[in-house]
Scaffold this motif. Structure first.
Motif, PDB file in Angstrom:
ATOM      1  N   THR A   1     -32.914 127.811 114.105  1.00 45.85           N
ATOM      2  CA  THR A   1     -33.200 128.485 112.839  1.00 45.85           C
ATOM      3  C   THR A   1     -34.568 128.027 112.338  1.00 45.85           C
ATOM      4  O   THR A   1     -34.835 126.825 112.281  1.00 45.85           O
ATOM      5  CB  THR A   1     -32.142 128.151 111.782  1.00 45.85           C
TER       6      THR A   1
ATOM      7  N   ALA B   1     -32.311 132.623 114.033  1.00 51.73           N
ATOM      8  CA  ALA B   1     -32.195 132.944 112.608  1.00 51.73           C
ATOM      9  C   ALA B   1     -33.494 132.585 111.913  1.00 51.73           C
ATOM     10  O   ALA B   1     -34.200 131.651 112.314  1.00 51.73           O
ATOM     11  CB  ALA B   1     -31.028 132.193 111.973  1.00 51.73           C
TER      12      ALA B   1
ATOM     13  N   ASP C   1     -30.725 136.735 112.745  1.00 51.30           N
ATOM     14  CA  ASP C   1     -30.309 136.980 111.364  1.00 51.30           C
ATOM     15  C   ASP C   1     -31.454 136.588 110.434  1.00 51.30           C
ATOM     16  O   ASP C   1     -32.006 135.492 110.567  1.00 51.30           O
ATOM     17  CB  ASP C   1     -29.063 136.150 111.045  1.00 51.30           C
TER      18      ASP C   1
END
Length: 248
Positions: free
Chosen positions: A81, A106, A149
């Motif tokens: 992420t 992400a 995401d």
């Protein structure tokens, strides 16, 4: 050349005839100019996908395809992420595009104290929408079936919570006094979550760095040169993917 990827809304069709229409159908017929017999991939962007073959093109925005069995691509680890500080202009979309193509899992927009750009109200919602659309298009272009995401914008406190829960928490920093170790030497977890913070043009403030270090993060430098905020995340993700074996 690898088969182009198209996104379907809802469940990915498997072992049946399917009509790809709307914006995706128009892109397939009018831009890609796919014709009978050519291969393509249908995906929901969440890991489910099926290989398909064009049966016929109808008009300018309808593609009839024969879809094969549905498959699922598992999530790879360690998951990466990137907390991306808001850059100026369209550099945020550039960062999202290249990180997606590289393989990030992400992206979390972060309104750092030194960010020139601030997301507020309708402008913030529009900017977030652009980041998400960019991730979707870059995912398709890079032939991914599991798109990253793109979360809602986070505060410094919320970023600290992400770092506290990570298996490896990294803050990229250009100052050798603050970041004595290179990211290439950071001990990587075999699984779990890596959270990496990329600061704004003005850098991560001492106060923010203190909050992140209190949450368990460590400052690392990328190399000798100082990268822009819009390219540092991509370079770091590439380094981590290579070291973790995910690019193997």
């Amino acid at each position: 050349m690898t088969a182009p990827v198209f996104v379907v809304e809802g469940p990915v069709p498997g072992d049946r005839t399917y009509v790809l229409d709307g914006a995706e159908g128009r892109h397939a017929v009018s831009v890609k100019r796919l014709r009978a017999g050519e291969p393509l991939v249908l995906t929901d962007g969440l890991g489910a996908w099926s290989e398909a073959v064009v049966a016929a093109a109808e008009g300018k925005d309808r593609l009839v395809v024969e879809a094969g069995p549905v498959r699922t691509e598992p999530e790879e680890g360690p998951r990466i992420t990137v907390v991306q500080a808001l850059p100026k202009g369209d550099r945020g979309e550039l960062a999202v595009e290249t990180m997606t193509e590289t393989g990030v899992d992400a992206i979390v927009p972060w309104a750092a104290s030194r960010c020139i750009t601030q997301w507020r109200g309708e402008r913030g919602a529009k900017a977030l929408g652009k980041w998400r659309a960019t991730a979707r298009e870059a995912g398709k272009q890079s032939r991914r079936v599991r798109f990253p995401d793109v979360a809602d914008a986070a505060s410094t406190k919320e970023v600290a919570a992400l770092l506290a829960a990570a298996d490896l928490a990294v803050v990229l920093h250009e100052d050798r006094d603050a970041a004595s170790a290179a990211l290439a030497s950071a001990p990587l977890p075999a699984a779990g979550e890596i959270v990496l913070v990329v600061g704004p043009e003005g850098g991560v403030s001492p106060e923010e760095l203190a909050v992140f270090e209190a949450a368990g993060a460590k400052a690392f430098r990328l190399g000798r040169s100082v990268l822009r905020t819009s390219t540092a995340g991509t370079a770091a993700v590439a380094l981590l993917l290579g070291r973790s074996g995910r690019w193997g």
